[in-house]
Design an enzyme around this catalytic site. Structure first.
Site, short mmCIF file in Angstrom:
data_model
loop_
_atom_site.label_atom_id
_atom_site.label_comp_id
_atom_site.label_asym_id
_atom_site.label_seq_id
_atom_site.Cartn_x
_atom_site.Cartn_y
_atom_site.Cartn_z
N ASP A 213 0.83 -1.20 0.00
CA ASP A 213 0.00 0.00 0.00
C ASP A 213 0.87 1.27 0.00
OD1 ASP A 213 -2.81 0.99 0.36
OD2 ASP A 213 -1.97 1.87 2.18
N GLU A 272 1.74 -0.58 -4.95
CA GLU A 272 0.89 0.55 -5.36
C GLU A 272 1.82 1.76 -5.41
OE1 GLU A 272 -3.08 3.01 -3.95
OE2 GLU A 272 -1.55 2.49 -2.50
C1 NOJ Z 1 -4.56 2.89 -0.81
C2 NOJ Z 1 -5.71 1.97 -0.51
O1 NOJ Z 1 -6.02 1.25 -1.67
C3 NOJ Z 1 -6.84 2.84 -0.02
O2 NOJ Z 1 -8.06 2.15 0.04
C4 NOJ Z 1 -6.45 3.42 1.32
O3 NOJ Z 1 -7.45 4.31 1.76
C5 NOJ Z 1 -5.13 4.17 1.21
N1 NOJ Z 1 -4.14 3.49 0.44
C6 NOJ Z 1 -4.55 4.38 2.59
O4 NOJ Z 1 -4.13 3.16 3.12
#
Ligand code: NOJ
Length: 533
Positions: A213, A272
């Site tokens: 993440d 990500e």
């Molecule tokens: C990316 C995640 O996919 C999202 O759902 C989340 O709110 C943020 N990162 C913070 O963790």
């Protein structure tokens, strides 16, 4: 070099894997409380296997106060009772493996929950303590002014006072997301050690990979200087250069890669990394992550020239840094593509075509649950919205997270929960049954059938060595907005993105998202896979 493997190595399974993203709370509810869970997912594993995907990425199910639907983790090595037990997770993992499905979990290393024991200990220990050094605590400029001008991605400032009103503790703590999500201080080596243990915990269990993440945001610029643009970091953390893409973060992924490679079979890291293609590609150098999501198309709308330009840029990054793109048109944070591409019948045609397109591109691909049903974004009633981004920043991601419809008609939940269960955690629209898995299975022209056919064909083309796990793509646009990506000399992908039907290059159309016209042209808003003669 091809793929993020060393020169001369054979391509690896993950280089062109297709992974199905499960958002557990909206996938299937096994215990009848209106929230999806591990038991529900276990019963539906055969469905996922029947799609022909290689694995599943599960978004967080670890213990969490659920302020950000699980992205506020209070225990990285557990299972939240809302979703089940560790024994159920172990059973799920074994069942998935028995079906030939790999399991990827989410790891959230930028921040935790304010209820995480280490954050609670930090709050209790007070200013200057080693406990506080695990996070970003700092004195404000004065009692009401935080240490710097950074803004939170979810809206409002990125700092909160620990003990508002206290004269002895005037510190603030940093949270790039909500105040319930304090950021870890990655400049403290103890944080790196802590996360290595987390990785090993799940890898030891046999988990095949991790999705990381906000992978590019772990390190903040030394000294936490003011952002040049004080207004916002909302645009994917882009406008504040001090919170994103710091050089030090790459050492984290080198360490994680060494951990992943120490297992057999190797474990896989997918990030990500919400950066421009050339910067994102640096995270997939051969000794860092295996893959990073290519979100570039998500921002482009339906425009052949823009897709070709980004495709070419990603191909250049692949050649320079070694890793093929990992395509994603949707996830739980993004407006569903049917709606993004214009909504209605036209949006639905484009979303089908877009999905067939990414499944034909070189590299890996992710399918978000419900994308195979061509689900549109749902306009969730205001009083039912729960996304913290809605409450703090006025943007709601709830509409992409509606519980999945399984059956044409079945009480209120369309097979998501058992009959008699309370209403699902987000309301399902009345017409949901006509979009259900059952409805798609009964319609040979459905998007679900298109996806299973595409994935079967993709495997066959790999076996015949017409496609390779590590091949690249050459992009161009022909007259009338026909987007073309050629893979090798035998396969090409075409998408008609203009207003007119288009002549296809010579070859056999082996799959198309809409029937060709009687003249053999590709109609607007359709994609085709073509085998060259
Ligand atoms: C990316 C995640 O996919 C999202 O759902 C989340 O709110 C943020 N990162 C913070 O963790």
């Amino acid at each position: 070099m091809s793929g993020s493997t060393e020169e001369g190595q054979k391509p690896r399974w993950w280089q062109d894997a297709v992974i199905y993203q499960v958002y557990p709370r909206s996938f299937a509810d096994g215990d009848g409380d209106g929230v999806g869970d591990l038991a529900g997912l276990l019963t539906r594993l055969p469905y996922i296997a029947s799609l022909g995907v290689d694995g599943i990425w599960m978004t967080p199910f670890q213990p969490s106060p659920q302020v950000d639907q699980g992205y506020d983790v209070s225990d990285y090595c557990g299972v939240d009772p809302l979703f089940g037990t560790m024994a159920q997770f172990d059973e799920l993992l074994a069942a998935a493996h028995a079906l030939g499905l790999r399991i990827f979990l989410d790891v959230v290393p930028n921040h935790c929950s304010s209820e995480h024991l280490l954050f609670q200990a930090a709050v209790a220990a007070g200013p200057g303590s080693p406990e506080r050094a695990m996070f970003h605590f700092a004195k404000g400029r004065d009692a009401d002014t935080p240490p710097n001008n950074w803004q939170s991605v979810f809206g409002g400032r990125a700092w909160s006072r620990v003990n508002p009103g206290s004269d002895t503790d005037q510190e603030w703590y940093l949270h790039l997301f909500s105040p319930e999500q304090p950021d870890w201080n990655w400049r403290n080596p103890a944080v790196g050690d802590y996360f290595e243990d987390v990785l090993r915990f799940w890898f030891d269990k046999g988990v095949d990979g991790l999705r990381i993440d906000v992978a590019h945001a772990l390190f903040k610029a030394d000294g936490l200087p003011d952002a040049a643009n004080a207004d916002s970091v909302v645009d994917g953390l882009r406008s504040n250069l001090h919170v994103s893409d710091q050089e030090e973060v790459h050492e984290v992924y080198r360490r994680w890669r060494r951990v992943a490679d120490s297992y057999s079979p190797e474990r896989v890291l997918v990030g990500e990394v919400n950066l421009d293609p050339d910067r994102a590609a640096r995270y997939t150098r051969h000794d860092e992550m295996h893959q990073a999501f290519a979100f570039a198309f998500v921002k482009l709308g339906w425009n052949a020239a823009a897709w070709a330009a980004v495709g070419t840029e990603l191909e250049a990054a692949r050649r320079e840094h070694g890793a093929a793109p990992t395509w994603a048109l949707e996830n739980h944070d993004i407006v569903r593509s049917v709606t993004r591409f214009g909504g209605g019948e036209r949006g639905a045609m484009r979303a089908r075509a877009g999905l067939l397109a990414v499944l034909g591109l070189p590299g890996g691909a992710y399918i978000y649950q419900g994308q195979e049903l061509n689900l549109p974004e749902v306009d969730v009633p205001l009083d039912a919205r729960v996304d913290p981004m809605w409450h703090r920043g006025g943007v709601s991601r709830d509409g992409a997270r509606i519980p999945l419809p399984w059956t044409v008609d079945s009480g209120d939940t369309f097979g998501f929960s058992s009959p008699g269960a309370p209403a699902p955690w987000l309301p399902t629209p009345e017409a949901w049954g006509s979009r259900s898995v059952e409805a798609h299975l009964n319609d040979s022209g459905s998007t679900l059938h298109l996806v299973t056919t595409a994935l079967e064909l993709r495997k066959q083309l790999r076996e015949k060595e017409i496609l390779a796990a590590d091949d690249g793509g050459t992009w161009r646009v022909e007259n009338g907005g026909l987007l073309i990506c050629e893979r090798g000399d035998q396969f090409l992908l075409a998408v008609a993105m203009g207003d007119d039907a288009c002549h296809l290059p010579d070859g056999n159309v082996v799959l198309a998202s809409s029937p060709l016209t009687p003249e053999g042209l590709l109609p607007p808003d359709a994609a085709a896979w073509v085998l060259r003669n």
